[in-house]
Write an enzyme that holds these catalytic residues in place. Structure first.
Site, PDB file in Angstrom:
ATOM      1  N   ASP B 414     -33.357 -20.545   4.953  1.00 42.06           N
ATOM      2  CA  ASP B 414     -33.277 -19.364   4.132  1.00 42.06           C
ATOM      3  C   ASP B 414     -34.721 -18.925   3.866  1.00 42.06           C
ATOM      4  OD1 ASP B 414     -32.295 -17.517   2.304  1.00 42.06           O
ATOM      5  OD2 ASP B 414     -32.682 -18.893   0.654  1.00 42.06           O
ATOM      6  N   LYS B 578     -30.861   0.919  -9.287  1.00 46.15           N
ATOM      7  CA  LYS B 578     -31.960   0.349  -8.501  1.00 46.15           C
ATOM      8  C   LYS B 578     -31.346  -0.532  -7.424  1.00 46.15           C
ATOM      9  CE  LYS B 578     -33.324  -4.020 -10.591  1.00 46.15           C
ATOM     10  NZ  LYS B 578     -32.742  -4.417 -11.845  1.00 46.15           N
ATOM     11  N   THR B 689     -32.129 -14.484   6.612  1.00 52.93           N
ATOM     12  CA  THR B 689     -32.407 -13.925   5.295  1.00 52.93           C
ATOM     13  C   THR B 689     -31.666 -12.629   5.083  1.00 52.93           C
ATOM     14  OG1 THR B 689     -34.136 -13.049   3.888  1.00 52.93           O
ATOM     15  CG2 THR B 689     -34.481 -12.874   6.243  1.00 52.93           C
ATOM     16  N   LYS B 806     -24.521 -16.149   7.948  1.00 54.03           N
ATOM     17  CA  LYS B 806     -25.396 -17.302   8.138  1.00 54.03           C
ATOM     18  C   LYS B 806     -24.587 -18.466   8.699  1.00 54.03           C
ATOM     19  CE  LYS B 806     -28.696 -16.265   4.449  1.00 54.03           C
ATOM     20  NZ  LYS B 806     -29.396 -16.795   3.307  1.00 54.03           N
ATOM     21  N   ASP B 827     -31.572 -22.561  -0.788  1.00 51.80           N
ATOM     22  CA  ASP B 827     -31.641 -22.906  -2.206  1.00 51.80           C
ATOM     23  C   ASP B 827     -30.572 -22.213  -3.036  1.00 51.80           C
ATOM     24  OD1 ASP B 827     -32.713 -20.348  -2.004  1.00 51.80           O
ATOM     25  OD2 ASP B 827     -33.761 -20.610  -3.897  1.00 51.80           O
ATOM     26  N   ASP B 831     -26.492 -19.684   0.423  1.00 53.46           N
ATOM     27  CA  ASP B 831     -26.762 -20.565   1.556  1.00 53.46           C
ATOM     28  C   ASP B 831     -25.723 -21.669   1.681  1.00 53.46           C
ATOM     29  OD1 ASP B 831     -29.196 -19.197   1.974  1.00 53.46           O
ATOM     30  OD2 ASP B 831     -30.060 -20.334   0.316  1.00 53.46           O
TER      31      ASP B 831
END
Lengths: 378, 1197
Positions: B414, B578, B689, B806, B827, B831
């Site tokens: 990651d 945002k 990522t 992933k 982390d 993941d």
């Protein structure tokens, strides 16, 4: 490439330094102990087997083994051994008649005399063996067919032997003592040796029957019931003799110290042999006089007295399974009987090691330089 | 809430029976709702008993035995034992019964004890008192008696007894703080909200009057997901419906903090709580070593069966002569004679099986397990992997995979939080092209930025000023950050600001938000707190502005943005949004898009994380329709997420772009060094990522995943827009394969600098189209080409990845035709899927909670620790366990093969060669400890060298020590040794005596001789293999030999009264009293050991592995300069070394250069010597190369 390793080193230094100093302050509870064991950094000797280090070992092995081998070989060669086959397969053999089942009557034991000549005199103590071949004393059914506690004099086992003894456990509803196949098939040919004097008269060679069994077997492992060696008839009351035996166990010998379960012939037989061809110690011929050899060179007769098997109606029957019976006379050295194997093996291994040492030396010289040259630039 | 909608909803759910079971209805306080509401099917709920124990008193014995015999080793033992019991076998049932009984008992006692502890803990939990409200009074009750619908009172620092819906709190705003440390390891305080309509019920009497029902889904294990609805019946008949979400749900196991007490209603109890549902065990991962171990076992099983068959056939051939079958001296019993022939054959076959059963090293399983269990402690103990900042070292969650760490071929990592610190720092923001850098502003100046930047001076026009402040306010409002006053701090402090006036701390689940809010504070706008649903901001003029928070459109990884709707004090409604640039720009209709976009891209290239901010104003009616949309979606029990997303999508439209922010996430310490090492070790590193491509690529350059000379292949949407995917793929594969054709694969994957290595960048969208099966079925084709490209790239960067993608990538590589061993490291919660998917999953104990660490196989504090984990621990464990496995097979071949040979000399009668005690104890005590110790502490190369020279890792790649060739070598060696033992003893015994008193030895002496040679040879063979002799090794190796001798002396020393045979009596001592036996033993041991020694020496000399080269080199250097590398002096020397290296050129001595060479030996190709020579000949040359690489170390873009 160079540079990165450089960094790694530098960092290593910093890291270990930081761990050493900063460790005390921070989080002591969870911090692992910095002991050599836990960090896998125990001081250690790290030997590497390279041609260079192993070379001397090979030479040393060679140098040690070859003399030992020669010594063993010479010793083995000096041992005198005489072997005679008395199975009686050949009709010309004196024992042919006795070994034929039908030819002898049961009342009078059959005796056969085999003359032989010793070309050399046997100087030291002589050991007399009988040898059997193709006899599977190591067969599983056979090996386990015994009752060690009965043989150790246990009273209850005497009257109710172990089940392992089947089918040699009871006869006529009485327990067999000693029970089992091993005891039942006790070797029962009687061997006597006569020296034929130059004048033609026969003189009996004295055969000693004590000391043929292991001391521990005779004194500890085998015991008559109740530890009583004298009134054996009473002790064995209520037991039956093994079916193949002519006499009960308490009549094996007249000597009370060699009768019953502690009869040495019996004990020797009870130690089952490892391989189907084996020999067992039968008698000792002790050297009496330093001047006279134990067995002079000359002519001898071997008298074999057969005791017939009640059921089998024969001699000790080995011919049916292509067995052989032999009598062996042998002297003994510190390394035992005649056995060239050990000496030859030592010499061979020693020489091979020596040879390998040379090969390694060549390899080391030829290829070792390649590695060594690498570390010295230019 | 209009009731017709609710009705229709309910009717819809009632329509289908199966739908109805998906949710449950709870009457708060067991109060029947007013009549007239829809009837419901009453459901039975379990009581609140937690049962973590596996057994009860009654089922312990059968269940535990069943569990234990499910393990193959025990089952095998049991079968052998049963066979021994049923038929007449050569070895007594004790030989296998005793060890089995021992193992079973010990395990049962251990498990029983553990279960008893669990029972105790369960009881403690189940009986702990809870306070429930009954008839307006607080009543104490045992926790296990809680029922769904009870109202409970939880006080501060108490743990919630079950899953609860938060009704009201002692705090005025209806919130409470909770830590979920025991659930997910996050010790930060989380805020939960009481149900709006019930938060006014503050006392027990009041609470008891609540008349409401809760409808919610049936329990599911996801801790962070909850959908429900509460219907509150007030005086009127029509109920008020409110949505319930995970912010209302208090989970069992969490602890109430900073709140005096709360009232809550029980919704899930006992084993249905989310905590209990989460205790399901993960699927078992098996290592490659274990797989090959099992293959070997099958081979040995075949050998065993064929041995037994050969012997059975031979037995009947041999026995065809009746004089052999039943000679006069050895009769069978009648029952034996009468036995059916077929039965006899089967019995004989089984008896041979039993006789040879030890060839299957059952004890290997026990030893392997102990080795893994004990060995894993070295990982947790490792000081180098201890992080003093976190105060934690590495964690081992499963010890089954230790050796797999030495076999890794692919590393999937990651980026955020793994490669980077996940410690965000606000760098700059850009409003309409004006760049603001907080520090510069703080100092009263404005930084004159990079050349070419569109920059206007600090006092923009009035409109600009307004926009600027709007931007700052937007950032101050659009977040989910909580403020925590200093006095109530006892959780982890996040982002304590150094120069602020008030001593408050911002807390958020997202570090980006904290960074932004802090950045705003430094720019003059301070977010104070959320009070009574009003957000308070301290503006530049030290005035407090208040905004009423109307809605939060919370962040999710699909939308990649979040919004808030606020009402200003002047009554205007604003929507601030945002999010990632890609999700904002398409929704913007106004604003200086181009300038902002340019700045965003510039920042992304620098490796900064960028967010764009936009807003729109809402009119009153607009707001109301928005509100309605959201509430409708929120009330849905099914597909709520989808409906919410749809609603948000509609709302977040037609925005006006304000600006962008840039936050820096620094690279972790030594991330680059670690990645380089992994590369050198032959591993392929993939970065997966969710970030945008430019940011990710910049990070990849910074952490040396890509080098300057890496040729980057792009497989992104940008390219596939121009060309079809098909063409792009073929182009790329052509590029890659062109080079591949002329070079061997090794050099391609290697690091040789003259060969351009490839790096691939792919994004999530393209990836899914590559993986997507198309109608023509050509997808397999795409996948193949893609894999082919990947295989030839040393580094791959996958950006814009969704969590599930992933895992897909990992799975794709895992199942590709070479079946490489994969490792995933990460982390965050995103993941977890890939951590679970990969062969080895490693979690980083990061800032985003403990999800990853909890689900991983190993957890480490920092990415850099991966280096030691793989290169040192993985390498060691692999070497150790492979030796362990091979040695176990070897020693059992040595053990059993003589017994097989002996059958040919005892009439195939299954006579065992060794005594029962020897048969039983051989694997248990005579030869077990040395190999166990070896497999725990063997080190063939010092760990510093392993770390320094990652290429050593390639030595053991692809399971190289457990290949068939090696396995066959060990087996043949075992057979050779067995033949030597047996025939050596045979010729010694051959028709002669070897005592000096002429007495004869029997079969037990024969067996004991073979066994003595066997024990010594096998132990000494291990001693020859041992390259790391600590005092423990000495103790164990010589100790176990001594133990054998002492045991044999004792065993034969007395008449054992409990034995029914005394066959070993004095056998050992008699044997030792004979000189030739000694000579024979020495001879046979020597002969058995020579071939292996010779093979080792010659292989080392002629075909050394890189590890052996290092050893040789070390030895030479040691000779020159004593114990330079011994572990003791290591610390000292490395320190002095580092000081020497500070000024390398002048002081570099010959000695030093030699050392350098040692560390460098065994690089990917051994011609590095040449480069080294030139290095030591001309120092300036090398220093040049150093500086060259050195520059590469810094951020290269």
């Amino acid at each position: 490439m160079m540079a990165s390793s450089y960094n790694a080193k530098e960092e290593d230094g910093q890291l270990s330094g930081a761990a050493g100093s900063g460790g005390v302050g921070a989080g002591k509870s969870k911090k692992p102990d910095n002991t050599a064991f836990k960090q896998q950094r125990l001081p250690a000797w790290q030997p590497i087997l390279t041609a260079g280090t192993v070379l001397p070992a090979f030479f040393v092995i060679g140098l040690i083994f070859i003399p030992i081998g020669i010594g063993l070989f010479v010793t083995s060669n000096n041992i005198k051994e005489f072997e005679i086959d008395y199975t009686g397969i050949d009709p010309a053999s004196p024992c042919y008649n006795c070994s034929q089942t039908l030819t002898w009557n049961s009342t009078k034991p059959c005796v056969c005399k085999i003359p032989f000549t010793l070309e050399q005199s046997f100087e030291s103590d002589v050991f007399m063996y009988y040898g059997l071949s193709n006899f599977y004393q190591n067969h599983r059914r056979y090996v386990k067919s015994r009752d060690d506690s009965q043989l150790n004099g246990d009273a209850s086992s005497l009257t109710s032997p172990s089940k392992e003894c089947e089918p040699y456990r009871t006869s006529d509803n009485k327990p067999i003592a000693p029970c089992g196949a091993i005891a039942n098939s006790l070797f029962n040919d009687t061997l006597t040796l006569y020296y034929i004097n130059p004048n033609g008269t026969e003189s009996l060679v004295p055969l000693q029957k004590k000391g043929i069994a292991w001391w521990t077997d005779k004194n500890v492992k085998f015991r008559n019931p109740g530890g009583n060696n004298f009134n054996l008839t009473a002790v064995f009351q209520g037991t039956s003799k093994p079916v193949n035996w002519q006499k009960p166990v308490y009549e094996l010998d007249t000597d009370p110290e060699n009768n019953g379960f502690i009869n040495e012939d019996f004990i020797v037989w009870m130690r089952t042999a490892a391989l189907p061809t084996f020999r067992k110690l039968y008698r000792l011929i002790e050297k009496k006089n330093n001047m006279i050899p134990t067995l002079q060179r000359g002519n001898y007769t071997l008298d074999i007295t057969y005791t017939h098997f009640p059921i089998q109606c024969s001699d000790y029957p080995v011919r049916r399974f292509d067995g052989r019976k032999r009598m062996i006379l042998s002297t003994i050295s510190w390394m035992g009987g005649k056995n060239p194997f050990l000496g030859i093996a030592y010499i061979t291994v020693g020489s091979v090691c020596f040879f390998l040492g040379v090969v390694l030396l060549i390899i080391h010289q030829k290829y070792g330089n390649r590695n060594n040259s690498a570390e010295i630039p230019n | 809430m209009d009731c017709s909608l609710l009705r229709s909803l309910i009717n819809r759910y009632c329509a289908g029976e199966e739908n109805w079971v998906d949710s449950r209805t709870i009457y708060i306080g067991h109060r029947e709702p007013p009549s007239g509401t829809d009837a419901y099917i009453p459901q039975r709920y379990p009581d609140n008993r937690i049962v973590s124990s596996k057994y009860t008193f009654w089922n312990f014995v059968p269940k535990n035995l069943f569990e234990q015999f499910r393990r193959i080793a025990n089952f095998y033992f049991l079968i052998i034992f049963l066979v021994q019991l049923i038929i007449d076998t050569p070895t007594s049932p004790i030989t296998s019964g005793l060890p089995l009984f021992f193992v079973i008992t010990v395990t049962a006692v251990k498990q029983g004890y553990e279960d008893w502890l669990r029972h105790k803990a369960d009881n403690a939990v189940n009986q702990c008192p809870v306070h429930i409200i009954q008839h307006g009074k607080v009543v104490r009750k045992q926790s296990r008696k809680l029922r769904v619908g009870d109202i409970v009172l939880v006080k501060e620092d108490e743990t919630f007894p079950c899953d609860l819906i938060f009704l009201s709190s002692s705090r005025e705003d209806g919130t409470c703080f909770v830590t979920t440390a025991s659930l997910d390891g996050e010790s930060s305080h989380k805020t939960y909200y009481a149900v709006q309509d019930t938060k006014a019920f503050r006392t027990e009497q009041e609470v008891d009057t609540i008349n409401a029902t809760i409808e919610c889904e049936q329990p599911q294990s996801d801790l962070y997901k909850y959908v429900g609805r509460i219907n509150i019946y007030q005086d009127r008949d029509e109920p008020t419906a409110r949505p319930l979400g995970s912010e209302n749900l208090l989970l069992r196991g969490a602890t109430l903090k900073n709140t005096e007490h709360i009232f809550a209603v029980v919704i899930y109890t006992g084993m249905e709580t989310k905590m209990a549902l989460n205790y399901q065990s993960k699927s078992q991962k098996r290592s490659a070593v274990e797989k090959s171990m099992n293959t070997y076992l099958i081979v040995y099983l075949c050998i065993l069966i064929s041995k037994a068959m050969i012997n059975t056939v031979m037995k009947y051939v041999w026995q065809s002569d009746p004089n052999r079958d039943e000679p006069f001296y050895n009769h069978k019993t009648d029952s034996e004679r009468q036995r059916n022939t077929l039965l006899k054959v089967i019995t004989d076959f089984l008896a041979f099986m039993v006789l040879f059963n030890y060839i299957i090293p059952v004890s290997m399983y026990v030893t392997v397990e102990m080795q893994k269990f004990l060995g894993s402690y070295f990982i947790t103990w490792d000081d180098d992997m201890f992080d003093s900042e976190l105060g934690e070292g590495a964690l081992v969650n499963t010890s089954d995979l230790n050796e797999e760490l030495g076999q890794i071929e692919y590393v999937f990592t990651d980026k955020t939080g793994t490669l980077t610190e996940n410690n965000m720092e606000f760098i700059e923001c850009c409003v309409d092209g004006h760049v603001y850098v907080p520090d510069a502003i703080c100092n009263g100046q404005i930084l004159t930025g990079t050349v070419g930047m569109d920059m206007i001076d600090s006092s923009p026009g009035a409109g600009g000023k307004e926009r600027e402040e709007l931007f700052f306010r937007a950032l101050c409002l659009c977040h989910t950050v909580q403020v925590k006053e200093e006095e109530s701090v006892d959780g982890i402090k996040k982002g304590l600001q150094p120069c602020g006036k008030s001593s408050s701390v911002y807390i958020s689940s997202s570090p980006d938000e904290v960074a932004l809010v802090e950045g705003m504070k430094r720019l003059g706008f301070t977010y104070l707190r959320l009070k009574d649903n009003h957000m308070e901001i301290l503006n530049r003029d030290d005035d407090i502005e208040r905004f009423e928070l109307m809605e939060v459109l919370s962040f999710d990884s699909v939308r990649r943005r979040m919004s808030v709707i606020v009402k200003s004090s002047t009554g205007e409604y604003y929507l601030f949004c945002k999010g990632a640039d890609s999700s904002i720009f398409p929704r913007v209709i106004k604003g200086k898009v181009d300038q902002v976009r340019a700045r965003v891209e510039h920042n992304a290239v620098e490796g900064l994380r960028t967010l764009c901010v936009a807003y729109k104003t809402l009119a009153q009616d607009e707001y109301e329709s928005v509100c309605k949309q959201i509430n409708t979606a929120k009330l849905a029990l099914h597909d709520r997420d989808k409906k919410l997303a749809e609603a948000f999508d509609v709302i977040e439209r037609d925005l006006i772009l304000l600006g962008a922010t840039a936050v820096e996430d620094r690279l972790q310490d030594k991330a680059a060094d670690t990645i380089e090492s992994l590369h050198k070790a032959g591993m392929k590193v993939w970065v997966l990522t969710g970030d945008k491509m430019e940011t990710a690529a910049a990070t990849c350059y910074a952490c040396k995943l890509f080098h300057r000379n890496t040729q980057i292949l792009e497989l992104t949407t940008k390219r596939t827009e121009e060309q079809s995917l098909h063409d792009v793929l073929f182009d790329l594969s052509k590029t890659v394969l062109r080079h591949c054709g002329s070079l061997t694969r090794d050099t391609v994957s290697g690091l040789s600098h003259d060969v351009p290595d490839y790096g691939l960048i792919i994004d999530g969208a393209t990836l899914s189209s590559v993986m997507k099966p198309t109608e023509e079925g050509s997808s397999g084709n795409y996948k193949e080409i893609f894999l082919e490209i990947c295989r030839n790239c040393s580094a791959v960067l996958c950006c814009r990845m969704a969590p599930l993608q992933k895992a897909q990538i990992v799975k794709m590589i895992k199942t590709s035709k070479e079946h490489p061993i994969t490792l995933a490291i990460g982390d965050g919660a995103n993941d977890v899927s890939m951590i679970l998917e990969a062969h080895v999953g490693i979690g980083i104990m990061g800032k985003e909670g403990r999800q990853a660490a909890r689900n991983s196989d190993y957890a480490i504090p920092k990415f850099k620790h991966l280096k030691k984990m793989l290169l040192v621990h993985g390498h060691y464990y692999y070497i150790r366990i492979s030796e362990l496995v091979q040695y176990f097979f070897y020693k059992n071949v040595c053990f059993i093969f003589p017994q097989f040979l002996y059958q040919f000399f005892c009439g195939f009668s299954q006579q065992p060669l060794y005594d029962t005690a020897y048969l039983t104890l051989y694997n248990i005590s005579f030869t077990s400890l040395p190999i166990l110790l070896y497999s725990l502490i063997e080190q063939h190369v010092n760990m510093d060298i392993l770390k320094r020279d990652p290429s050593l890792y390639r030595d053991i790649a692809k399971n190289s020590l457990l290949r068939w060739r090696v396995f066959i070598y060990w087996t043949l060696l075992g057979v050779f040794d067995a033949v030597v033992f047996f025939f050596g003893a045979y010729f010694l015994f051959d028709n002669t005596t070897f005592t000096s008193n002429g007495q004869m030895f029997g079969n037990w002496t024969f067996g004991t001789l073979v066994f003595t040679v066997l024990v010594f040879t096998v132990t000494l063979k291990l001693a020859l293999d041992t390259q790391y002799w600590t005092w423990i090794n000495h103790f164990v190796i010589w100790g176990s030999l001594l133990f054998y001798i002492i045991f044999s002396l004792l065993w034969g020393g007395i008449i054992w009264p409990f034995l029914n045979y005394q066959r070993m009596y004095y056998v050992f001592m008699q044997m030792l009293s004979s000189g030739p036996a000694w000579l024979g033993i020495i001879l046979l041991i020597t002969i058995s050991l020579i071939p292996d020694m010779l093979k080792k020496v010659i292989c080392r000399q002629l075909w050394p592995t890189s590890a052996e080269r290092i050893q040789n080199a070390l030895k030479h250097s040691k000779r020159d300069n004593v114990s330079e590398f011994s572990p003791h002096s290591n610390l000292k020397t490395s320190k002095s070394k580092s000081s020497e290296h500070r000024n390398p050129q002048p002081t570099r001595s010959g000695r030093l250069s030699k050392k350098m060479m040692c560390t460098h030996w065994g690089g990917n190709d051994y011609c590095t010597f040449n480069s080294f020579f030139s290095f030591s000949d001309s120092p300036h040359n090398s220093s040049a190369s150093y500086s060259d690489r050195g520059s590469g170390l810094e951020t290269s873009v």
